[in-house]
Design an enzyme around this catalytic site. Structure first.
Site, PDB file in Angstrom:
ATOM      1  N   HIS A 277      -4.214  -0.455  -4.226  1.00 25.66           N
ATOM      2  CA  HIS A 277      -5.662  -0.667  -4.076  1.00 25.66           C
ATOM      3  C   HIS A 277      -6.339  -0.306  -5.408  1.00 25.66           C
ATOM      4  O   HIS A 277      -7.384   0.341  -5.447  1.00 25.66           O
ATOM      5  CB  HIS A 277      -6.229   0.202  -2.950  1.00 25.66           C
ATOM      6  CG  HIS A 277      -5.606  -0.042  -1.614  1.00 25.66           C
ATOM      7  ND1 HIS A 277      -5.890  -1.149  -0.839  1.00 25.66           N
ATOM      8  CD2 HIS A 277      -4.705   0.692  -0.906  1.00 25.66           C
ATOM      9  CE1 HIS A 277      -5.188  -1.097   0.292  1.00 25.66           C
ATOM     10  NE2 HIS A 277      -4.458   0.007   0.270  1.00 25.66           N
TER      11      HIS A 277
ATOM     12  N   GLU B 140      -5.145  -5.249  -4.758  1.00 27.37           N
ATOM     13  CA  GLU B 140      -4.922  -5.812  -3.432  1.00 27.37           C
ATOM     14  C   GLU B 140      -4.535  -7.287  -3.529  1.00 27.37           C
ATOM     15  O   GLU B 140      -4.891  -7.979  -4.477  1.00 27.37           O
ATOM     16  CB  GLU B 140      -6.178  -5.643  -2.578  1.00 27.37           C
ATOM     17  CG  GLU B 140      -6.487  -4.189  -2.256  1.00 27.37           C
ATOM     18  CD  GLU B 140      -7.759  -4.004  -1.461  1.00 27.37           C
ATOM     19  OE1 GLU B 140      -8.412  -5.020  -1.117  1.00 27.37           O
ATOM     20  OE2 GLU B 140      -8.115  -2.840  -1.179  1.00 27.37           O
TER      21      GLU B 140
ATOM     22  N   SER C  44       0.840  -1.196   0.000  1.00 24.49           N
ATOM     23  CA  SER C  44       0.000   0.000   0.000  1.00 24.49           C
ATOM     24  C   SER C  44       0.879   1.252   0.000  1.00 24.49           C
ATOM     25  O   SER C  44       1.592   1.507  -0.958  1.00 24.49           O
ATOM     26  CB  SER C  44      -0.956  -0.046   1.196  1.00 24.49           C
ATOM     27  OG  SER C  44      -1.913   0.980   1.134  1.00 24.49           O
TER      28      SER C  44
END
Length: 285
Positions: free
Chosen positions: A173, A200, A131
């Site tokens: 994401h 993800e 992330s």
């Protein structure tokens, strides 16, 4: 053990990776870091949760790494701790957690810790980040922007990243938050950069030869703007939709590979193609 003769793997992960079942991304990272002899240092700075460092320590220990610790860096002054630099000196793998990439960049940027991460990766140590930890790996980092948007002037903001690579710009994401528009906008700023949209539970294992393999349950979207024949970015007004002609987009599932140098994508059943690329060079044996 990492090969000290070449740069270590760079492993951006789109966030939300499986931490309980197969843990295939974490497992492969541990293997690259030395398996049972791995010495992994986790940097949870992007996260404001006190448990993040300990959670990843437990994951990597559960996968057999012999030594795992985390650096409790929450402010810039913490980066002056010589013990943390020593820990990175002995690390065979470095992992950057998720959270807020601006928190990560404003605390680590310009410090000895950031410099040490770059030097260790250059010396052969694999560096993974999920992330926010994925976004900061590149020289140009997506700091924020709009999801669920068409390519629009002003829909994405950039900031300096760690600079482990200057070839790509990374978003995370990706499919889950519909970020194609902002990655296209970011890529249009400088068509030299290859945009990587990381889903993800999906990682790109970028080797020292510039070829990456997709690992995980989602996809990696590759935006190659080098062939642009027309872009309205230079004279478009704030909020105006962009015209971008000549873009090339690939969507790569698990096992697919992409050559960042030659800008070629390969399906998972064509590993032999790497022995003879179109430019006549061999990058993967």
């Amino acid at each position: 053990m990492p090969d000290e003769a070449s740069r270590g793997f760079i492993i951006p992960i789109g966030g939300g990776e499986d931490r309980v079942k197969e843990r295939q991304i974490h497992r492969r990272f541990v293997d690259l870091a030395g398996g049972k002899s791995a010495d992994i240092v986790v940097i949870p700075t992007a996260s404001e949760l006190e448990t993040t460092g300990a959670d990843y320590k437990r994951i990597f220990q559960g996968l057999g790494a012999s030594a795992v610790d985390f650096l409790p860096i929450t402010k810039r002054a913490d980066c002056d701790n010589p013990r943390y630099v020593d820990m990175l000196d002995s690390a065979t793998g470095i992992f950057l957690t998720g959270g807020n990439q601006l928190r990560l960049s404003t605390i680590l940027g310009g410090t000895g810790i950031a410099q040490k991460i770059r030097r260790r990766n250059a010396a052969g140590v694999p560096v993974a980040g999920t992330s926010a930890g994925a976004s900061i790996m590149s020289e140009h980092m997506i700091a924020g922007g709009e999801s669920n948007s068409a390519p629009v002037v002003g829909s994405v903001s950039l900031a300096p990243g760690l600079g482990l690579t200057n070839a790509v710009i990374i978003d995370q994401h990706f499919t889950e938050r519909n970020r194609l528009g902002r990655l296209l906008t970011a890529s249009s700023y400088n068509p030299f950069l290859i945009g990587l949209g990381m889903d993800e539970d999906t990682a790109a294992f970028i080797g020292p030869d510039g070829v990456f393999e997709v690992v995980g349950s989602g996809t990696v979207t590759v935006v190659d703007a080098s062939g642009l024949t027309y872009s309205s970015m230079w004279d478009a007004s704030p909020g105006q939709a962009l015209t971008l002609l000549g873009l090339k987009v690939h969507v790569l599932g698990e096992g697919c590979r992409y050559d960042l140098v030659g800008r070629h994508a390969y399906p998972p059943d064509q590993h032999a193609a790497f022995c003879s690329l179109p430019d006549g060079k061999s990058r993967v044996g």
